[in-house]
Every structure is written in C-alpha cells, then in structure tokens.
Design a protein around this motif. Structure first.
Motif, PDB file in Angstrom:
ATOM      1  N   ARG A  70       0.847  -1.191   0.000  1.00  0.00           N
ATOM      2  CA  ARG A  70       0.000   0.000   0.000  1.00  0.00           C
ATOM      3  C   ARG A  70       0.885   1.244   0.000  1.00  0.00           C
ATOM      4  O   ARG A  70       1.851   1.309   0.769  1.00  0.00           O
ATOM      5  CB  ARG A  70      -0.916   0.004   1.230  1.00  0.00           C
ATOM      6  N   SER A 192      -0.370  -6.478   9.072  1.00  0.00           N
ATOM      7  CA  SER A 192       0.363  -6.887   7.881  1.00  0.00           C
ATOM      8  C   SER A 192       1.644  -7.555   8.380  1.00  0.00           C
ATOM      9  O   SER A 192       2.037  -7.372   9.530  1.00  0.00           O
ATOM     10  CB  SER A 192       0.692  -5.666   7.017  1.00  0.00           C
ATOM     11  N   CYS A 353      -1.576  -2.406   8.100  1.00  0.00           N
ATOM     12  CA  CYS A 353      -2.161  -1.959   6.840  1.00  0.00           C
ATOM     13  C   CYS A 353      -3.320  -1.055   7.232  1.00  0.00           C
ATOM     14  O   CYS A 353      -4.168  -1.438   8.031  1.00  0.00           O
ATOM     15  CB  CYS A 353      -2.651  -3.185   6.065  1.00  0.00           C
ATOM     16  N   ASP A 382      -1.373   5.312   5.635  1.00  0.00           N
ATOM     17  CA  ASP A 382      -1.731   4.050   4.983  1.00  0.00           C
ATOM     18  C   ASP A 382      -0.665   3.706   3.946  1.00  0.00           C
ATOM     19  O   ASP A 382      -0.925   3.667   2.736  1.00  0.00           O
ATOM     20  CB  ASP A 382      -3.113   4.157   4.333  1.00  0.00           C
TER      21      ASP A 382
END
Length: 419
Positions: A70, A192, A353, A382
């Motif tokens: 991301r 994550s 995440c 993010d």
C-alpha cells in the motif's frame, strides 16, 4: 513573526527524522517530541534482530515502490524528494556508515541498532530539540484559528503552531479517537507481515526445515507470492509467506484468518512437467527406495513426509510404485494444501495496513487538507512495506518531507471546507 512552536507526537523513526529536519530547516522554531512510552526509538532498537535494517539498497525508485503493498503511487512522488540514496547519505554525513548484505538489506557497519539510536538522539540534542517521554496525548484540538492544544494524559496542555503526528500504526480504529474532528480519511487498520498458523498440518514436526524457492497461494483469491518458505512449529513463515500476508492483508482479515494455503514446492514445474520428471526418475532409479531418493533437491525430511502422507512405505521401490501412489506424491509436491486458522505476528516488528489516507493530505508536504498546520509521517499513514528496510525508508522519507514543510507559511491557517 514570533518563533514557531512545533510539536511532534511520536518518538520513533519518523518522529525523530521529522523533528530533526524541522529544526535544521527552521532554526528559529522550538521543536518538542512527545513520546507516550518511557523510552524513545524502541522499534529502531529491536528491528533487524537488534541491528536495525535502516533501508534497502534499491536505488531505482521505480523498483523500490514495488515493495509496498500500500502506498506505491504516492511514494513515487515522495521518494523523488528523499529516497534510499538520500538516507545513506544522511547517515554517512553524520558519521554512520551503512553496509549492504547479500539480500540488499542495509545495516549500520557496527552491526548494532544503538549506532542509529545514538545518531538520532545526539543530532536532536545538538539542535536543541526537547524530548519528553511518558507523555501520552489524550486529545488534539484547534485552539483559535491557527494554533493547537495538545492535551496530555497527565492533564497538562501544550500549545503548538504546527503538529506532526508520527505515532506509528495502531491495531484498532478506536486508537485514533484522540485525533481532531473533521480529520483526514481513515482506513481501518489490520495487521500486515505475519506468519500462518496451521495447527493440523502434518509438517509441524519438521519445524526449522526451509525450502529456498516455493510458490504460495491463498485459494479463492488472486494472491500469490514466490520465495523462501520456512516450516515452523506453528505453521509457515519465511519471506514468501510474509509477502503474501502483506499483499493479502485485507482479504485475510475479512476471512478472519481462516483460509486455505496452497504451496507448490517446485515452482518451476507445472503438473505435466512434474509428473514427467517423476516418471523419468522412476525408470532410471527403479531399484531404489522412494523415501530415500528425491529428484527435486527438496530437504530429505520434507520429501519423506510427503512420501508418508501419500501412503508410501519405507521399503517401497520406485519400480514398484503404483500409479495411484505416484499421483498422490505429485499432488503433495505441487499442490500441498493446508487449512490456516490464525496468525502470528512476525517477531516484534508489528506493521499495520491502514491508517491515515494520503488522499486527505497534500502529497508534496504531507499536510492535512482539512486541517492546515497538521502533518503526518511514518506508519500512521496508509503506507506499508514488506520486510527488508522498506518500512524504515517510509519513515525517513515521510518524516523528512513533513519536517521540511512544517515551518512554511500555510496557504490558509483556517481549516478548509474539505471533510
């Protein structure tokens, strides 16, 4: 104009880098770092097994952004201002030489994270930055048209002209409740970089066995990765698993970490080529026992586990192996499937995440569009990378950019109508 009062919330990598850059860029400003814990730079200390994986030796930014599940698109622009080469130069100009390991990870030549910690602490001290620990923030509010009230858990209130939030990632959405109202779009955080728990796996007794190249898939999704896989006493780990967890973070969270993992232990072979190779090996090694002779260079204990699981006895010779058992063996090599029920966080390097969406920020300065004078940096954004120094690079990059802009006169110190 009176001296700017800048408060940085968060005493980690991004917070220190932002504070240092702000103090160097705006020498007349007063800069204070607030850290809720009793010590600062804790993640820097423990990362990389206590060596601190500062960054990655990927100096082509078009390639570097591919390591971020991301944040790839905004990072392209951000890295043009401060990239991995800039990080190496920044530390070397302050007497910290970095070394590159075979896999591209970069560490201090001293092999200890304390070198990085000392560099940041000493630089902050030389610049007159005040570092306050045990200072958790209870609320952040507008104080008049352009200033901020930072209300601490100790009931003390500090006033700031500009605020940089660099608190790191939060595991739960409610953890962001102290942020001001009408703030930036917030994406619900989920973990994550984690390993997979497979409590019913027949491979658990092989903990410690690794395969340098395998392909891993999450069934019923498009998520797949290739690389080293490590068998653990709880399931599976290794770079391929961690990358898969990162790219599939939201899908796996939605599935409550219950899904089917498929592993192809010979990723250069498809079903037909695998079976052809098994048949050739069978013809050439007919008198040899299946459990002791494996044509793929797999670890012997793993091969034996496949054979046992396929129903092949210890004395079974290749020449006498029935087609049914050969097919079972092939299936376990190219299409192993395991039921995952849960996750284990990778060491102490918790990564999230989610967080503050960059869509709500000026992507050249990391200043809030809705709340001028409020900046963000690091993992609170993010943006997250896989292991290998990429998350620290995000911290250095975003901390530097926010610090570089935080003392500039905002286009408007009144909150915009954006929500």
């Amino acid at each position: 104009m009176s001296s700017l009062n800048i408060i940085v919330i968060g005493g980690g990598a991004a917070g220190f880098f932002g504070a240092i850059t702000a103090a160097e860029t705006f020498p007349n400003a007063t800069v204070t770092i607030l850290e809720k814990n009793r010590t600062v730079l804790n993640k820097v200390r423990i990362s990389g097994g206590g060596r601190c994986n500062v960054t990655h030796a990927c100096f082509d930014n078009r390639k570097l952004v591919k390591y971020y599940p991301r944040g790839e698109k905004p990072l392209r622009s951000l890295l043009s201002q401060f990239d991995a080469a800039s990080t190496v130069d920044w530390f070397e100009r302050r007497g910290v030489k970095l070394k590159t390991e075979a896999d591209g990870r970069m560490f201090p030549a001293t092999n200890t994270s304390e070198t990085i910690v000392d560099c940041l602490l000493n630089t902050a001290r030389q610049l007159g930055i005040q570092v306050r620990t045990s200072c958790g923030v209870a609320a952040l509010r507008r104080n008049g048209s352009s200033r901020w009230s930072v209300e601490l858990l100790t009931n003390e209130t500090l006033i700031a002209d500009r605020v940089l939030i660099a608190t790191g990632g939060y595991p739960q959405l409610m953890s962001y409740s102290w942020l001001p109202e009408q703030t930036e779009p917030l994406l619900s955080p989920v973990p994550s970089l984690f390993t997979f728990n497979t409590p019913d796996s027949y491979l658990l007794p092989l903990a410690g066995v690794s395969v340098p190249d395998a392909k891993v898939y999450v069934l019923e999704t498009k998520q797949e990765q290739r690389g080293p896989v490590l068998i653990t006493h709880w399931g599976f780990s290794g770079p391929a698993i961690l990358r898969l967890s990162a790219w599939a973070a939201r899908e796996l969270a939605d599935a409550h970490y219950r899904f089917t993992l498929r592993i192809n232990w010979t990723p250069d072979l498809n079903d037909n080529s695998l079976r052809s190779k098994l048949q050739d090996f069978r013809q050439q090694n007919g008198r040899k026992q299946v459990v002791s002779q494996n044509p793929f260079g797999l670890p012997s204990r793993l091969w034996q586990a496949f054979a046992v699981e396929a129903g092949i006895s210890d004395l079974q010779r290749w020449a006498d192996l029935p087609a049914k058992l050969l097919n079972r063996l092939a299936e376990r090599i190219i299409n192993s499937q395991f039921q995952v029920s849960g996750k284990t966080t990778f060491k102490d390097e918790f990564v999230t995440c989610g967080g503050i969406s960059l869509d709500g920020l000026n992507q050249q300065t990391l200043e809030s569009k809705a709340q001028p004078g409020l900046f963000f940096a690091g993992e609170v954004l993010d943006v997250d990378g896989i292991t290998g120094g990429f998350n620290f690079q995000n911290a250095w990059t975003t901390g530097f950019i926010a610090g570089l802009a935080i003392g500039n006169k905002a286009s408007s110190l009144q909150p915009s109508s954006a929500s």
